[in-house]
Design an enzyme around this catalytic site. Sequence first.
Site, PDB file in Angstrom:
ATOM      1  N   HIS A 237      12.806  32.848  32.135  1.00 10.83           N
ATOM      2  CA  HIS A 237      11.655  31.889  31.700  1.00 10.83           C
ATOM      3  C   HIS A 237      11.519  31.349  30.506  1.00 10.83           C
ATOM      4  CE1 HIS A 237       9.362  34.147  35.374  1.00 10.83           C
ATOM      5  NE2 HIS A 237      10.055  35.163  34.819  1.00 10.83           N
TER       6      HIS A 237
HETATM    7  C1  BDR Z   1       6.820  35.738  30.842  1.00 12.41           C
HETATM    8  O1  BDR Z   1       6.199  37.069  30.825  1.00 12.41           O
HETATM    9  C2  BDR Z   1       7.091  37.733  30.308  1.00 12.41           C
HETATM   10  O2  BDR Z   1       7.319  38.955  30.969  1.00 12.41           O
HETATM   11  C3  BDR Z   1       8.338  37.102  30.027  1.00 12.41           C
HETATM   12  O3  BDR Z   1       8.924  37.303  28.677  1.00 12.41           O
HETATM   13  C4  BDR Z   1       7.876  35.523  29.998  1.00 12.41           C
HETATM   14  O4  BDR Z   1       7.340  34.950  28.793  1.00 12.41           O
HETATM   15  C5  BDR Z   1       6.922  35.590  32.474  1.00 12.41           C
HETATM   16  O5  BDR Z   1       5.739  35.436  33.284  1.00 12.41           O
END
Ligand code: BDR
Length: 307
Positions: A237
């Site tokens: 992400h």
């Molecule tokens: C986001 O939540 C976290 O677990 C990850 O680092 C990312 O920023 C994805 O939903």
Amino acid sequence: MRSAVSTPIIIDCDPGHDDAIAILLALASPELELRAISTVAGNQTLDKTTRNALKVLELAGRTDIPVCAGADRPLRRELQTAPHVHGETGLDGAELPEPTTPTVDQDVADFLAERIEPGIVLVPVGPLTNVAHLLQRRPEARPDRIVWMGGSIAEGNVTPAAEFNAYVDPEAAARVVASGIDLTMIGLDITHKALFTQEHAEQLRGTGKIGTFVAELADFFLRFHRERYGMQGSPIHDAMAVAHVADPTLVTTLYTNVEIETASQWCDGRTVVDRWHATDRPANVHAGIDVDADRFLELLCSRLESL
Ligand code: BDR
Ligand code: CA
């Protein structure tokens, strides 16, 4: 190698597997100049996310980049962490050197304010608590542009309705969305389109200590996404937010209205994105609606390999 005109950025993060990879992508990208890192409680507690940021810089040999520990809790809510996604350390699965440099001992709003200048892009990839503190405490130092990994148009991940970063501190997200700052949202709709696979991990393993580190992170992260979602790869992400600043042609955005739900029985943290202009509410966010997944993954892997 840095290109003649690189964009200065500050990453605000909660490492986190994908946060760590986002930091490395920034370090490897000649279009970007990573000026500073602030940390926030999110994937793990603040002490852990901060140590993880320092350790990643240690591994990369970039302890010259200042790190400031920010908020240890959301504005109004109890902290929710994600050990089921990132493990007890926040970076389970990989070995990292102990940090040898301390954090900058400064209030995070001041730390960010002193480093924000025209042209700098703030890239938060965790809950928006630190950014909300900046806007409240140092309103004169607002950045020109924010590219945030968070939210989603469709499904959530931490709840059926909400993405993790929005859910952990929706009041902070609401403050940032209402700020009028040029804001881009890189949400789950597009991060889930670009899956980093075991093949990508194998491509990186053995290319050096950074490639090995990323492959070890991926082993852990891939297992979670396979077992929890049945995915044959994992979204990285946060790296997509960094990649979008480096190469704006990767992600397609729609300028539209986004509001953050903060008072709902089921939908707290929902990013209500007016995808089809169903309302007259004014546009306030560039919401990511598509990504060239192959080019993003190619950029990510080739940059990481180069470190
Ligand atoms: C986001 O939540 C976290 O677990 C990850 O680092 C990312 O920023 C994805 O939903
Ligand atoms: Ca994150």
